[in-house]
Design a protein around this motif. Structure first.
Motif, short mmCIF file in Angstrom:
data_model
loop_
_atom_site.label_atom_id
_atom_site.label_comp_id
_atom_site.label_asym_id
_atom_site.label_seq_id
_atom_site.Cartn_x
_atom_site.Cartn_y
_atom_site.Cartn_z
N LEU A 1 60.28 22.68 70.20
CA LEU A 1 60.54 21.85 69.02
C LEU A 1 60.87 22.68 67.78
N CYS A 2 60.55 23.97 67.82
CA CYS A 2 60.85 24.85 66.69
C CYS A 2 62.31 25.28 66.75
N ASP A 3 62.84 25.75 65.59
CA ASP A 3 64.20 26.26 65.71
C ASP A 3 64.23 27.76 65.92
N GLN A 4 63.10 28.39 65.84
CA GLN A 4 63.02 29.77 66.30
C GLN A 4 61.60 30.04 66.76
N VAL A 5 61.46 30.87 67.78
CA VAL A 5 60.11 31.19 68.24
C VAL A 5 59.97 32.70 68.41
N SER A 6 58.73 33.16 68.25
CA SER A 6 58.40 34.55 68.57
C SER A 6 57.25 34.52 69.55
N LEU A 7 57.39 35.24 70.65
CA LEU A 7 56.29 35.31 71.61
C LEU A 7 55.43 36.51 71.27
N LEU A 8 54.17 36.27 71.06
CA LEU A 8 53.25 37.33 70.65
C LEU A 8 52.31 37.60 71.82
N PHE A 9 52.18 38.89 72.17
CA PHE A 9 51.28 39.24 73.26
C PHE A 9 50.67 40.59 72.97
N ASP A 10 49.33 40.67 72.99
CA ASP A 10 48.64 41.94 72.71
C ASP A 10 49.08 42.56 71.39
N GLY A 11 49.28 41.74 70.39
CA GLY A 11 49.65 42.25 69.07
C GLY A 11 51.11 42.63 68.92
N LYS A 12 51.90 42.42 69.99
CA LYS A 12 53.32 42.77 69.90
C LYS A 12 54.18 41.52 70.00
N VAL A 13 55.31 41.52 69.27
CA VAL A 13 56.27 40.44 69.46
C VAL A 13 57.13 40.83 70.65
N VAL A 14 57.00 40.07 71.77
CA VAL A 14 57.69 40.50 72.99
C VAL A 14 59.05 39.83 73.14
N GLU A 15 59.24 38.70 72.52
CA GLU A 15 60.54 38.02 72.56
C GLU A 15 60.68 37.27 71.26
N SER A 16 61.90 37.16 70.73
CA SER A 16 62.09 36.22 69.64
C SER A 16 63.53 35.74 69.61
N GLY A 17 63.74 34.57 69.06
CA GLY A 17 65.05 33.95 69.02
C GLY A 17 64.88 32.46 69.03
N THR A 18 65.99 31.72 69.25
CA THR A 18 65.83 30.27 69.38
C THR A 18 65.26 30.02 70.77
N PRO A 19 64.60 28.88 70.98
CA PRO A 19 64.05 28.61 72.31
C PRO A 19 65.14 28.73 73.37
N LYS A 20 66.35 28.28 73.05
CA LYS A 20 67.45 28.32 74.01
C LYS A 20 67.82 29.77 74.38
N LEU B 1 55.69 27.96 59.28
CA LEU B 1 55.33 28.89 60.35
C LEU B 1 54.11 28.29 61.05
N VAL B 2 54.27 28.03 62.36
CA VAL B 2 53.18 27.37 63.07
C VAL B 2 52.86 28.16 64.34
N SER B 3 51.57 28.32 64.63
CA SER B 3 51.21 29.04 65.85
C SER B 3 50.62 28.05 66.85
N THR B 4 50.80 28.34 68.11
CA THR B 4 50.25 27.46 69.14
C THR B 4 50.15 28.21 70.48
N PRO B 5 49.13 27.88 71.27
CA PRO B 5 49.07 28.47 72.60
C PRO B 5 49.84 27.60 73.61
N TYR B 6 50.30 26.41 73.19
CA TYR B 6 51.01 25.52 74.10
C TYR B 6 52.50 25.82 74.10
N MET B 7 52.98 26.34 75.23
CA MET B 7 54.37 26.77 75.32
C MET B 7 55.34 25.60 75.14
N GLU B 8 54.96 24.43 75.71
CA GLU B 8 55.92 23.33 75.69
C GLU B 8 56.20 22.84 74.26
N GLU B 9 55.29 23.15 73.34
CA GLU B 9 55.53 22.73 71.96
C GLU B 9 56.60 23.59 71.29
N ALA B 10 56.78 24.78 71.84
CA ALA B 10 57.66 25.76 71.19
C ALA B 10 59.10 25.27 71.10
#
Lengths: 306, 367
Positions: free
Chosen positions: A197-216, A186-195
């Motif tokens: 490379l993961c096989d799943q991502v969760s977008l976190l904003f204001d303490g909420k998960v606003v999107e999650s799934g594979t980058p595609k 589990l890796v966190s990063t503020p750089y979107m372009e790195e995301a």
């Protein structure tokens, strides 16, 4: 059950909701990216996962263990790399590694194969004090120290923040290799372009998960057309494009400007002509696929409207 | 055990590699004891005094000669009257004047007593007091001898300073400095070293490791305990060789009680480190909360009996007070354990209480 299973997690500091109904699920040997700006709650979430913080409420199971009650067992399985470079600056590279191996009751020799690819980059400097390493080398050492005891789950808090572009790329390649050992990451990063490379991502904003799934998946959910405008005169173009009727978002991404409209009645020619009319003649306009960052900005705009 | 030894090795490396820490650990104790030894003196040596002799007979001249001969005094001038003596005080020529009344020898023969006045420069009251008592001792000694030889003499009182016959200030400051240094090194340094792990973020990693809290605590404190013992021995040796402070009692008992005090100081440092987040606050609390009371309220510099009542009560919770009683009893009076058992028990119970409290307060998480 998934290796990391979190449901309806809440955590507040006074009035500030650091984690607000967070759900996250990462399968064994998964590679999950936690993306979000500073203050989104990434570090808090990681500290709850590593048993360093106790959540206010919610279900949480890490490697089948409860971080609140079974933290002692859990800590044996975890590899953790905090956001700040936190190794001993006055100890040498090798002393740091030996210390962390020793703390987990193992030795450098025993698990050398795990860190070989990473550690070989810094091994020539093994007698140098950790404080005297460059940013990229520090990260490699920190990763080696987090890996030396062969953890089952590896938690990395913004490992590439403050590291140069080349080292960042190398670092992510290394994470890909670590997966071959069956480790869940589990890796966190503020750089979107790195995301991507993961096989799943969760977008976190204001303490909420606003999107999650594979980058595609996340990108495909993005419905609007994105026009990329390439020009040398970015500040003037931004101003001109923002004055355009119907423009929903106009943002600069490196040397490009990404433009999204509220409706679909726009074309490459129309935008090019509009720019020429406003004295911007070098602009090259094209339609591109959405990136994670576009989705993020789109979400934030929707939030602000509501 | 392997985990623990690795941790211990790391701690020693931290100490050895940090020049500042090494300075505080080994140079400051030596400097402190030398400074206290040479600069802060509570004894009189070669104090300049003057004489007003209105009688000029064989008795006054003999007393003057005796004053001059004493190592404590140096009779620099004879004044004709009080005005002259006053300007002598103002010019800082002298610290005291001894005045013999008219017809001194005659009065002594007739009334078996005669008047001596001592004038003192009380702008330094402590020194004035000391000189006063020193002069009185010499006068009394003289009259005492005369009584024995059958000659009439002045009234005689004879104070004797037991356990520190010559009122050497070294006897006071060596035990006091020891308490101060042990408090400084053990409490201050150990609380700073734990706070440093918090500040650098390494505590986060240590917590997310299989190290038990007690292993982290012991690993942090052991190096300082070892180094403090080295300091105790060097202070005692310097005290003995340079300043002639004896160890009349048992060395074993002295070292054991010092070790007890070290443990107590370490547990205080540990307690401080459990409540602070930065090295700065750790230092602030250690110096204000631990070192100052050790210096001021333990009886090291100021006698507890002379303090306001409220401070006297406060001194009961200053551990250094008991430690000073213990080591002075062992070093100067040569007493055994049975005489200091109460103080030892008090120190043991404070230590046990503090350790229990710190272990309870030691957080296995970040908040």
């Amino acid at each position: 059950m998934a290796e990391i299973e979190i449901n309806n997690l809440y955590k507040s500091y006074g009035d500030v909701k650091a984690l607000d109904n967070v759900c996250l699920s990462v399968e064994k040997n998964g590679f999950c990216g936690l993306i979000g700006p500073d203050g989104a709650g990434k570090t808090t979430l990681m500290r709850v996962i590593t048993s360093l913080l106790v959540p206010d409420s919610g279900e949480i199971s890490i490697g089948g263990l409860d971080p609140i009650k079974e933290y002692k067992k859990l800590r044996l399985k975890l590899g953790y790399m905090p956001g700040k470079f936190s190794l001993y600056q006055d100890l040498s590279v090798e002393e740091n590694l030996r210390f962390f191996a020793g703390v987990f009751g193992t030795s450098i020799k025993e698990n050398y194969h795990l860190i070989k690819n990473i550690y070989s980059h810094i091994e020539p400097f093994k007698n140098r004090r950790a404080g005297k390493l460059s940013g990229g080398m520090k990260q490699k050492l920190a990763l080696s120290c987090a890996l030396i005891h062969k953890p089952e789950i590896l938690i990395l808090d913004e490992p590439t923040t403050g590291v140069d572009a080349v080292s960042r790329r190398e670092f992510w390649e290394m994470l890909g290799e670590i997966r071959n050992y069956g480790i869940t990451i589990l890796v966190s990063t503020p750089y979107m372009e790195e995301a991507v490379l993961c096989d799943q991502v969760s977008l976190l904003f204001d303490g909420k998960v606003v999107e999650s799934g594979t980058p595609k998946q996340i990108v495909e959910r993005f419905s609007s057309t994105i026009f990329a405008v390439k020009t040398v005169n970015i500040p003037a173009s931004l101003k001109v494009l923002r004055n355009m009727e119907d423009a929903k978002s106009v943002n600069s991404f490196g040397q490009n400007i990404h433009v999204v409209f509220n409706d679909g009645n726009h074309s490459v020619e129309q935008i090019t002509n509009y720019l020429i009319k406003n004295n911007i003649t070098d602009a090259k306009v094209s339609i591109i696929n959405a990136g994670i960052e576009d989705c993020f900005i789109d979400y934030i705009i929707r939030q602000n409207k509501n | 055990m392997k985990r623990f030894s690795g941790f211990l090795l790391k701690e020693f490396l931290h100490i050895i590699r940090d020049t500042r820490t090494m300075l505080i650990l080994f140079l400051i104790p030596i400097f402190q004891i030398l400074i206290f030894g040479y600069v802060i003196k509570n004894e009189v040596k070669d104090a300049k005094i003057g004489i007003i002799d209105m009688s000029h007979d064989n008795v006054t001249e003999e007393i003057t000669a005796r004053l001059d001969a004493a190592v404590d005094f140096n009779v620099v001038r004879e004044y004709r009257n009080y005005e002259e003596a006053e300007s002598g005080f103002r010019a800082n020529e002298i610290k005291a004047v001894v005045v013999f009344a008219d017809n001194f020898a005659n009065d002594l023969g007739k009334y078996r007593s005669a008047d001596v006045q001592i004038l003192l420069d009380a702008s330094d009251p402590n020194l004035a007091n000391l000189i006063n008592s020193y002069i009185s001792v010499i006068l009394n000694k003289y009259s005492h001898e005369k009584i024995q030889t059958g000659t009439p003499a002045l009234v005689s009182t004879e104070p004797r300073m037991w356990f520190n016959e010559n009122l050497h200030s070294a006897y006071m400051f060596v035990p006091g400095t020891m308490a101060l240094i042990l408090m400084l090194i053990t409490a201050l340094m150990s609380s700073i070293s734990i706070a440093r792990e918090k500040e650098n973020g390494t505590m986060e990693i240590l917590l997310v490791s299989p190290l038990k809290p007690i292993q982290i605590i012991l690993g942090k404190l052991t190096p300082y305990a070892v180094l403090s013992i080295v300091n105790v021995i060097s202070i005692l040796v310097i005290g003995n060789v340079v300043f002639g402070v004896p160890v009349n009692g048992s060395w074993v008992l002295l070292l054991l009680s010092s070790f007890l005090f070290i443990l107590l100081a370490l547990s205080l440092g540990l307690l401080v480190s459990t409540v602070v987040k930065t090295q700065q606050t750790a230092m602030f609390i250690s110096i204000l909360g631990l070192m100052l009371p050790t210096m001021l309220l333990s009886g090291f510099i100021f006698p507890i009996e002379n303090m306001p009542v409220i401070l006297q009560y406060l001194s009961y919770i200053v551990p250094a007070k008991y430690f000073l009683i213990i080591i002075k009893s062992i070093m100067l009076k040569g007493l055994g354990l049975d005489y200091i058992i109460n103080e030892v028990l008090i120190l043991i119970s404070i230590t046990v209480g503090l350790i229990a409290l710190s272990v309870l307060k030691f957080k296995t998480r970040l908040e």
